[in-house]
Design an enzyme around this catalytic site. Sequence first.
Site, PDB file in Angstrom:
ATOM      1  N   LYS A 182       0.841  -1.202   0.000  1.00 14.50           N
ATOM      2  CA  LYS A 182       0.000   0.000   0.000  1.00 14.50           C
ATOM      3  C   LYS A 182       0.876   1.253   0.000  1.00 14.50           C
ATOM      4  CE  LYS A 182      -3.413   2.284   2.853  1.00 14.50           C
ATOM      5  NZ  LYS A 182      -4.234   2.211   4.065  1.00 14.50           N
ATOM      6  N   GLU A 214      11.049  -4.402   3.988  1.00 18.42           N
ATOM      7  CA  GLU A 214      11.181  -5.835   3.679  1.00 18.42           C
ATOM      8  C   GLU A 214      10.692  -6.106   2.256  1.00 18.42           C
ATOM      9  OE1 GLU A 214       9.789  -4.405   6.273  1.00 18.42           O
ATOM     10  OE2 GLU A 214      10.136  -5.516   8.126  1.00 18.42           O
ATOM     11  N   GLY A 266      -4.569  -1.916   5.308  1.00 20.11           N
ATOM     12  CA  GLY A 266      -3.830  -3.067   4.778  1.00 20.11           C
ATOM     13  C   GLY A 266      -4.449  -4.395   5.184  1.00 20.11           C
ATOM     14  N   ARG A 267      -4.839  -4.516   6.451  1.00 21.62           N
ATOM     15  CA  ARG A 267      -5.337  -5.809   6.934  1.00 21.62           C
ATOM     16  C   ARG A 267      -6.775  -6.096   6.487  1.00 21.62           C
ATOM     17  NH1 ARG A 267      -3.876  -2.294  10.787  1.00 21.62           N
ATOM     18  NH2 ARG A 267      -5.455  -1.358  12.150  1.00 21.62           N
ATOM     19  N   GLU A 273      -3.675  -6.245  15.349  1.00 21.19           N
ATOM     20  CA  GLU A 273      -3.177  -4.956  14.853  1.00 21.19           C
ATOM     21  C   GLU A 273      -4.285  -3.902  14.943  1.00 21.19           C
ATOM     22  OE1 GLU A 273       0.169  -4.288  11.665  1.00 21.19           O
ATOM     23  OE2 GLU A 273      -1.742  -4.222  10.610  1.00 21.19           O
ATOM     24  N   HIS A 298      -3.341 -32.750  19.551  1.00 25.46           N
ATOM     25  CA  HIS A 298      -2.201 -33.592  19.901  1.00 25.46           C
ATOM     26  C   HIS A 298      -0.990 -32.761  20.293  1.00 25.46           C
ATOM     27  CE1 HIS A 298      -4.336 -37.236  18.833  1.00 25.46           C
ATOM     28  NE2 HIS A 298      -4.903 -36.504  17.893  1.00 25.46           N
ATOM     29  N   LYS A 307      10.209  -0.168  13.736  1.00 26.39           N
ATOM     30  CA  LYS A 307      10.639   0.083  12.352  1.00 26.39           C
ATOM     31  C   LYS A 307      11.734   1.150  12.319  1.00 26.39           C
ATOM     32  CE  LYS A 307       6.385  -0.612   9.715  1.00 26.39           C
ATOM     33  NZ  LYS A 307       5.352   0.007   8.905  1.00 26.39           N
TER      34      LYS A 307
HETATM   35  O1  F6P Z   1       3.966  -2.478   9.654  1.00 29.52           O
HETATM   36  C1  F6P Z   1       2.665  -2.949   9.645  1.00 29.52           C
HETATM   37  C2  F6P Z   1       2.044  -2.712   8.299  1.00 29.52           C
HETATM   38  O2  F6P Z   1       1.945  -1.359   8.045  1.00 29.52           O
HETATM   39  C3  F6P Z   1       0.683  -3.373   8.191  1.00 29.52           C
HETATM   40  O3  F6P Z   1      -0.327  -2.617   8.739  1.00 29.52           O
HETATM   41  C4  F6P Z   1       0.584  -3.572   6.722  1.00 29.52           C
HETATM   42  O4  F6P Z   1      -0.415  -4.510   6.382  1.00 29.52           O
HETATM   43  C5  F6P Z   1       1.972  -4.045   6.398  1.00 29.52           C
HETATM   44  O5  F6P Z   1       2.806  -3.307   7.263  1.00 29.52           O
HETATM   45  C6  F6P Z   1       2.415  -3.863   4.974  1.00 29.52           C
HETATM   46  O6  F6P Z   1       2.314  -2.540   4.558  1.00 29.52           O
HETATM   47  P1  F6P Z   1       2.412  -2.145   3.019  1.00 29.52           P
HETATM   48  O7  F6P Z   1       1.283  -2.780   2.293  1.00 29.52           O
HETATM   49  O8  F6P Z   1       2.343  -0.657   2.993  1.00 29.52           O
HETATM   50  O9  F6P Z   1       3.743  -2.654   2.499  1.00 29.52           O
END
Ligand code: F6P
Length: 553
Positions: A211, A217, A272-273, A358, A389, A517
């Site tokens: 987003k 990452e 995002g979620r 979150e 189990h 972060k």
């Molecule tokens: O760091 C958490 C977060 O911002 C989440 O809320 C989000 O889903 C995820 O990182 C990935 O964010 P993006 O889609 O901006 O890479």
Amino acid sequence: MTHSAETNRTNLPSWKALSALAESMKNQHMNDLFAMDAQRFDKFSINLPNILFDYSKNLIDDSVMAELLQLTKDVDLADWRDKMFNAERINLTENRAVLHTALRNRKQKQILFDGENVAEQVEQALAHMETFVNQVRQGQWKGYSGKRITDIVNIGVGGSNLGPQMVTEALKHYSDQSVNVHYVSNVDGAQITEVLAPLNPEKVLFIVSSKTFTTTETMTNANTATQWLLKSANDKSAIANHFVAVSANIKNATEFGIHPDNIFSMWDWVGGRFSLWSAIGLPIALDLGFDKFIELLDGANDIDEHFQHAPMTENVPVLMALLSLWNCTFLGFKSQAILPYDQTLHMLSAYLQQAEMESNGKSVTWNGEKTGYATVPSIWGELGINGQHAFYQYLHQSNNIVPADFIGSVESVTPVAGHHETLMSNFFAQTQALMTGVNEQQVRADLKAKGRVPEVIDKLAPHKVHEGNRPTNTLLLTRINPKTLGQLIALYEHKIFAQGILLQICSFDQWGVELGKGLAADIEKELLSDEVLPQHDSSTTNLIKFYKSVKQQ
Ligand code: F6P
């Protein structure tokens, strides 16, 4: 920003009544509640199309439910819900609307936001997705050497990974395998190395799903993927054939080298979620075909309608939220298990961890005050049978009570003779056992019947007692398919929304992820240089020093 008619939740009469009821309920056993009320199941279960929701195995009675339902009125839950659907800026700390429901607004009802009809924007974005999905699946979209695409690699993390991957896994059975879909979320190079190893760069399409298009990452993985492609293509123009992006940050995505036509829209009114219904769901649509993606949206839309129009007494997401509040905030059960008895749902608990934790894992009200009460439980879980189990011992006999959601299907999508009844007999047995338990008298009688001598009975009896009285919800689906899965996910999404309102917290921001972060960005500079900065605590400093010294050897 405050809401005019607001009071601290703990001052509400219904909240006070619930606190008092919780004290007396702690001394009740569900066995007695069932014995006292022959109508209990009828009263405390809802039969939605395709999903039966049974919440009768909770430590509730009529008076608890009456006060919980009164609380929905006292907190203006229905008003807040309508504000969400009507595009008001209910994401208070970010001053944004919350419109994931607009993504599955299947009747294309007008939704005005900032003078624009969001429904039209969504339809355009869906049309863009559909064209692309058909091109790729039908082999018209070619790689740099003219070969058709066989493999999709989705690069994204958090909401840009968990939703699409969970759904892809859950609906595997419905894929015609026109393409193979892979996911890379971890910046640990092991994952991308393993995913790319068997693939042919000429036939791979990457979706960079972010987003913000700033997530370190994801950007690191996207850069590695680019290098991998260019090693084979030797020409930067190949990026246009092999990379598309899903992002609200067009500028960064374009700078990355992605052709503007291949950037799929995201909006800041989609968290995002909650974004799998948007172009973030592209890998789902590529895997299943666009029609099935629409069925997923249809299922979610049915629940949107239910959430908006069902009376509170029969409103499943509202009831789910009330039960979570009751269990966590009032009864003090601070953890909750998600236990699917359907292999297809093996990623559901990971997905719900982000969705709920979150969103509502916070301790400040939207007025900026400490809540003073527990908000949401920690969510964890595993496929039910595997859990049985492994950790169910704890669920049955530890002194930490963990309410659980049991999720199963009447029909398996991959029936194998004799399997489903074994699976489902466990599903039914476990909620029964967690609720009824077995008392000392029964344990002793059982041991005696088995011919054990009195000394052995005395020794074993305390270990074999199960107190029971452990709350569970059961969600029994007819069968997993795109529509029922859409329903299931939307039920949890609206549960989370309702929880946030009941708890008076901002569900749609995630400030708690920022601190780490920022620190990681500084520490990365230290790891890449000779410096170790003095500002850390001694533990962190020495961990970094150790890492660097071992690395240099
Ligand atoms: O760091 C958490 C977060 O911002 C989440 O809320 C989000 O889903 C995820 O990182 C990935 O964010 P993006 O889609 O901006 O890479």
